[in-house]
Design a protein around this motif. Structure first.
Motif, PDB file in Angstrom:
ATOM      1  N   PHE A 172      38.145  60.594  50.782  1.00 52.15           N
ATOM      2  CA  PHE A 172      36.850  61.270  51.043  1.00 52.15           C
ATOM      3  C   PHE A 172      36.437  61.632  52.602  1.00 52.15           C
ATOM      4  N   GLY A 173      37.423  61.933  53.429  1.00 48.05           N
ATOM      5  CA  GLY A 173      36.986  62.438  54.808  1.00 48.05           C
ATOM      6  C   GLY A 173      37.508  61.071  55.563  1.00 48.05           C
ATOM      7  N   CYS A 223      36.063  71.194  52.589  1.00 49.66           N
ATOM      8  CA  CYS A 223      36.938  70.009  52.971  1.00 49.66           C
ATOM      9  C   CYS A 223      38.352  70.550  52.842  1.00 49.66           C
ATOM     10  N   GLY A 279      31.394  60.989  50.712  1.00 54.53           N
ATOM     11  CA  GLY A 279      31.786  61.138  52.112  1.00 54.53           C
ATOM     12  C   GLY A 279      30.715  60.983  53.107  1.00 54.53           C
TER      13      GLY A 279
END
Length: 459
Positions: free
Chosen positions: A16-17, A459, A307
């Motif tokens: 998620f980053g 993303c 995120g």
């Protein structure tokens, strides 16, 4: 592309980053080491365990009207608790790839159930086999009470076959449209007759309801059972290609590249449908990090919210606001729109959701207040209709307390605003973003402005 840039992209897609506080660690790694760490961390299987036993709906149905209303209220509360428990797990776990793939399977095997215990059970099946063998996952999902009830296989019996499960098994779960006939659907439905579950939520094969006669399926004849149908579908290379194309859209690009999808299908098929082998291949492929495949996917609402939670360690004064966020943005966990799931991609953005998407991140990080008046889920409306004197509770609410001190304390000396921006924003920094970086009075101001941009939605 440098290794650190590739690692940031890897974390955006496999998790998620990359968190700003983890940049220093990432800078010391090679890409191969980062991939290995993600898989190693995701070996952990942490099931959701809010509910310990099945709910006996047959007993509830015999109670009086008031008890039914109270039960419905309690049921909705349990569903909300399950939703928030999964959000919290995704927001805090180190097993990011397992949770990211659990989210993928949650949509691939889209299912709605009014029984929170069944929903939890199916979610834990997705999690347990998220990186394992697709054959095992498919069988476990097919035999779960949630799916058996949702697609009416509980009512599938000899002499009166119900085709719902058999049809979706082929169209959505395995081989895809155009690779089977209506006769295949009819014959396979007969093979699944008798599959059901008992009051304890355990799968059972009810022999007295099974059609043990000869069936013709995809050129084969025999007294097939459900497991035979599943095995024959997996023997078809088209199933590996169908799964690979869907994963490509989830992890790489909305527009599948036929050559790359075929490569993925070969890996999946030749490794007996081992999902981890396929993911390792994708994350190690040069094309996964190509400019055309970076910063190009629109974050799902859950990716966006999780995120933010992970990056800024957010505590919500009222966790229920996460349900409002999901409704406003069009993705409520455990409530897919239909058996095909959320379509994803550009479908995440429409005139009503875009405003919230741009507003929510900055509002959360500013300890703000937001006015939610999104349309309730249809089942929520049904619930409210049977409850007396329900006021309109969708009003302005204070949101959150981000831990800015914790974030700034974790940023090591020498990390520039440019480094931070390039971690938060996936696409190449435009002139407008560069102006924000240069003109912001401090780091907090810069971050809040960056998360308010359209580029943060990617993303």
């Amino acid at each position: 592309m440098s290794d650190i840039s590739k690692i940031k992209h890897l974390y955006a897609r496999a998790g998620f980053g990359l968190q700003v506080s983890h940049i220093k660690m990432a800078e010391r790694q090679t890409l191969e080491e980062a991939i290995e760490l993600i898989f190693k961390s995701s070996e952990v299987k942490q099931p959701l365990s809010l509910f310990k036993q099945n709910i006996n709906y047959k007993q509830i149905s015999k109670t009086d009207s008031l008890s039914k209303k109270m039960f419905l209220k309690q049921q909705r509360q349990k569903e909300k608790e399950l939703n928030l428990a999964w959000i919290n797990q995704m927001s805090s776990t180190n097993a990011i790839l397992r949770e990211k793939m659990t989210l993928f399977w949650h949509n691939h095997f889209a299912c709605r159930t009014q029984n929170p215990w069944h929903a939890q059970q199916l979610n834990n099946i997705h999690r347990q086999y998220a990186l394992g063998n697709f054959r095992t996952l498919l069988l476990q999902v097919s035999q779960s009470p949630a799916m058996l009830q949702f697609l009416n296989n509980q009512q599938n019996k000899k002499g009166h076959p119900n085709e719902n499960f058999a049809r979706e098994l082929m169209e959505l779960f395995t081989i895809g449209r155009g690779n089977y006939t209506e006769q295949d659907v009819k014959e396979s439905a007969r093979a699944f007759t008798g599959w059901g579950f008992n009051n304890n939520g355990n799968f059972i094969e009810r022999g007295f309801l099974h059609d043990d006669g000869s069936k013709k399926f995809m050129g084969h004849a025999g007294s097939f059972k459900g497991i035979d149908i599943i095995n024959m579908l997996l023997e078809k290379k088209e199933t590996a290609r169908f799964i690979s194309a869907k994963l490509y859209r989830y992890l790489v690009n909305d527009t599948p590249d036929a050559v790359h999808v075929n490569e993925m299908a070969d890996v999946l098929y030749n490794n007996n449908y081992e999902v981890a082998a396929l993911l390792r291949y994708v994350f190690s492929a040069d094309w996964f990090y190509a400019p055309a495949n970076t910063g190009n996917l629109i974050k799902s609402p859950i990716d966006l919210l999780v995120g933010l939670n992970r990056q800024f360690d957010i505590n919500y004064d009222n966790p229920d606001i996460m349900m409002q966020f999901q409704r406003a943005l069009g993705q409520v966990l455990f409530y897919p729109p239909n058996v095909a799931g959320w379509p994803g991609g550009r479908n995440w953005i429409d005139s009503s959701s875009l405003m919230f998407r741009l507003k929510i991140p900055a509002t959360i990080l500013n300890n703000g207040i937001i006015d939610f008046r999104g349309k309730a889920d249809p089942e929520d409306e049904a619930f409210l209709a049977v409850m007396p004197n329900q006021p309109n509770k969708v009003k302005e609410q204070a949101l959150s307390r981000p831990h800015w001190d914790k974030l700034t304390g974790a940023i090591y000396k020498g990390l520039s605003n440019m480094d931070i921006a390039q971690t938060i924003i996936a696409p190449k920094l435009s002139s407008g973003l560069m102006s924000i970086i240069k003109q912001s009075a401090d780091m907090k101001t810069m971050i809040i402005e960056l998360v308010s941009t359209p580029e943060y939605q990617l993303c």
